[in-house]
Design a protein around this motif. Structure first.
Motif, mmCIF file in Angstrom:
data_model
loop_
_atom_site.group_PDB
_atom_site.id
_atom_site.type_symbol
_atom_site.label_atom_id
_atom_site.label_comp_id
_atom_site.label_asym_id
_atom_site.label_seq_id
_atom_site.Cartn_x
_atom_site.Cartn_y
_atom_site.Cartn_z
ATOM 1 N N GLY A 227 7.502 82.520 21.872
ATOM 2 C CA GLY A 227 7.150 82.147 23.239
ATOM 3 C C GLY A 227 7.276 80.655 23.501
ATOM 4 O O GLY A 227 7.355 79.830 22.579
ATOM 5 N N GLU A 228 7.284 80.317 24.784
ATOM 6 C CA GLU A 228 7.517 78.928 25.192
ATOM 7 C C GLU A 228 6.335 78.020 24.902
ATOM 8 O O GLU A 228 6.487 76.793 24.827
ATOM 9 N N GLN A 229 5.142 78.583 24.756
ATOM 10 C CA GLN A 229 3.964 77.743 24.556
ATOM 11 C C GLN A 229 3.885 77.166 23.145
ATOM 12 O O GLN A 229 3.083 76.284 22.868
ATOM 13 N N ILE A 230 4.734 77.667 22.242
ATOM 14 C CA ILE A 230 4.735 77.189 20.856
ATOM 15 C C ILE A 230 6.038 76.443 20.592
ATOM 16 O O ILE A 230 7.131 76.933 20.914
ATOM 17 N N THR A 231 5.941 75.272 20.008
ATOM 18 C CA THR A 231 7.107 74.460 19.682
ATOM 19 C C THR A 231 7.547 74.739 18.250
ATOM 20 O O THR A 231 6.759 74.573 17.313
ATOM 21 N N LEU A 232 8.780 75.185 18.092
ATOM 22 C CA LEU A 232 9.341 75.431 16.761
ATOM 23 C C LEU A 232 10.086 74.198 16.288
ATOM 24 O O LEU A 232 10.997 73.709 16.970
ATOM 25 N N SER A 267 -3.091 79.596 22.410
ATOM 26 C CA SER A 267 -3.000 78.560 23.444
ATOM 27 C C SER A 267 -1.842 77.611 23.203
ATOM 28 O O SER A 267 -1.728 76.577 23.884
ATOM 29 N N GLY A 268 -0.998 77.931 22.246
ATOM 30 C CA GLY A 268 0.142 77.069 21.945
ATOM 31 C C GLY A 268 -0.108 76.182 20.742
ATOM 32 O O GLY A 268 -1.221 76.082 20.227
#
Length: 491
Positions: A227-232, A267-268
């Motif tokens: 998902g977009e809320q987590i930065t890989l 929540s990211g």
């Protein structure tokens, strides 16, 4: 009277056991081993009552002037410690009167050995109980998940039948319900593969590969899944040696770890995958900035069906599958986590000695048959019919048999060529491998394609297929079957 001159000798002094000579309960002679056992110099033993070295419960027997057999008892050393011993006494008539000779054998080593045996027995019992508990947990989890899937399959299949039999069938609804059946079957397939990977029974096709390349190929899929809320963040190490692994299993490992990290960061946050050379191994770390785990949770994290998620939110096989994949590849996996500080899973894989494998560029689209004759052998009637329908519909001529002996009879009666044997691996009466060997003796031009969901007992050792063996894993789709058949015929 010089007792030492009369009675001591080489044999007495060199005896492996402590020897005391007593006159009216007084020690008149002690050998070297007695000094070692009791912790007293000989000078402090001589002339003293024997009761000084024997404990209260054993002192009485040495006050007697009658011989006694071997008795397990204890003695007290000069420093106060008690030592388990075996004591034997004899009465000897000498020119100086009747003397008692006490032979005392140190049982410390024997006691330690018995204690160690008892400890090992207790540990074995505990391990056995833990294994039984894990098996019960595993069986319960499997039954629960598969019952849910079977419930979906059975009910949606009934919906399809009811809708098809209605006066005005709704084709779109029939198709939607059929897709639900397929989706449930795919979930069952995924669970089966996870179980096999955990049990190190998954059929794997290891190859020499660059771990950074595999991570790069799955990176975009991971970004979409978390998902977009987590930065890989991917940090590939430089000059990474190759490893020998099944690339599909490495992808599954990364997907499982990314899924766990996503659930730990509602929540990211950040998910970091980094690699580097580590001595003669390759290290890969997957770290998240999530809520972390308590020590008691970390302790059970790799156990099958252990999960802290709510019912229906996870099978509890994610980390157990990771453990199975890494162990099967000859590597090590560990986990570090603390509440509020995130989680880091570290995977160590042995560096490979070979060169990187060339990518498979062959066409993966199914190709129609050209009238070739296939002998399909499968003891499960429904699956045999499915395979026959798929192959016949694709333009192949199909001979179907339930078992090895029936297949050999069909082959003997068939006048033309048999281009390919498509056989299950494990069947009652005759294994697929034995069938292939017997058929190829009389028909050496026949090629072989095996089908199996559990091929280890016959086809491979430690999860690795023997060279030259072609295998189609169950359950398979029509495309899987047609691609595998075409490759085997053309290969």
């Amino acid at each position: 009277m010089e007792w030492s001159e009369e009675l001591s000798g080489g044999l007495l002094l060199a005896a492996p056991d402590a020897i005391l000579v007593l006159d009216e309960g007084v020690i008149v002679l002690a050998n070297d081993r007695a000094e070692e056992l009791f912790g007293y110099p000989r000078a402090e033993l001589l002339g003293r009552p024997v009761g000084m070295v024997f404990t209260d419960d054993s002192r009485a027997m040495h006050d007697e002037r009658e011989p006694i057999g071997a008795v397990a008892t204890s003695v007290r050393r000069k420093d106060g410690t008690e030592v388990p011993v075996e004591s034997t006494s004899a009465v000897v008539d000498t020119p100086h009167g009747r003397l008692a000779v006490s032979v005392v054998r140190d049982l410390t080593d024997r006691a330690h050995a018995e204690q160690e045996k008892a400890r090992l027995r207790a540990e074995t019992q505990v391990h056995r109980s833990q294994r039984l508990e894990s098996l019960g947990q595993l069986a319960g989890g499997i039954a629960h998940d598969f019952n849910n899937m079977l419930g979906v399959i059975v009910n949606y299949a009934n919906f399809v039948i009811e809708e098809a039999e209605s006066a005005e069938p709704d084709v779109k609804m029939i198709m939607a319900d059929a897709r639900q059946v397929i989706r449930a079957g795919e979930r069952g397939t995924d669970l089966t593969h996870q179980l096999l990977a955990f049990a190190r029974r998954e059929v794997v096709r290891p190859q020499v590969l660059d771990l950074n390349t595999v991570i790069g190929e799955v990176e975009e899929m991971l970004r979409r899944s978390i998902g977009e809320q987590i930065t890989l963040i991917v940090r590939p190490g430089a000059h990474l040696p190759p490893v020998t692994c099944d690339p599909g299993q490495i992808e599954q490992l990364l997907v499982n770890l990314a899924s766990n990290a996503r659930d730990a960061m509602p929540s990211g946050g950040n998910l970091v995958i980094d690699t580097e050379a580590h001595d003669d191994q390759v290290r890969m770390r997957v770290s998240d900035s999530g809520r972390g785990m308590a020590p008691d949770v970390v302790e059970h994290a790799f156990e099958p069906f252990f999960t802290t998620k709510a019912s229906g939110e996870g099978t509890g096989l994610g980390l157990a599958t990771v453990y199975g994949i890494v162990t099967q590849a000859g590597g090590e996996v560990s986990i570090a986590s603390s509440p509020g500080l995130g989680t880091t899973v570290t995977v160590l894989l042995p560096a490979a000695s070979g060169s990187l494998s060339a990518p498979d560029l062959s066409d993966s689209a199914p190709v129609k048959g050209r009238g070739e004759t296939l002998l399909v052998v499968e003891d499960e009637a429904a699956l045999r019919d499915v395979a026959g329908r798929i192959l016949s519909g694709a333009g192949y001529r199909v001979l179907a048999a339930e078992c090895g002996p029936e297949a050999l009879e069909l082959a003997a009666a068939h006048q033309g060529a048999i281009d390919l044997l498509v056989s299950d691996v494990v069947m009652p009466g005759m294994l697929g491998k034995d069938l292939a060997e017997r058929l190829c003796v009389v028909r050496p031009e026949t090629r072989v394609l095996y089908m199996s969901g559990y091929a280890q007992p016959v086809l491979h050792t430690h999860g690795t297929l023997d060279p030259g063996v072609a295998l189609l894993e169950k359950p398979f789709t029509a495309n899987d079957l047609l691609i595998a058949v075409r490759r085997r015929l053309d290969g």
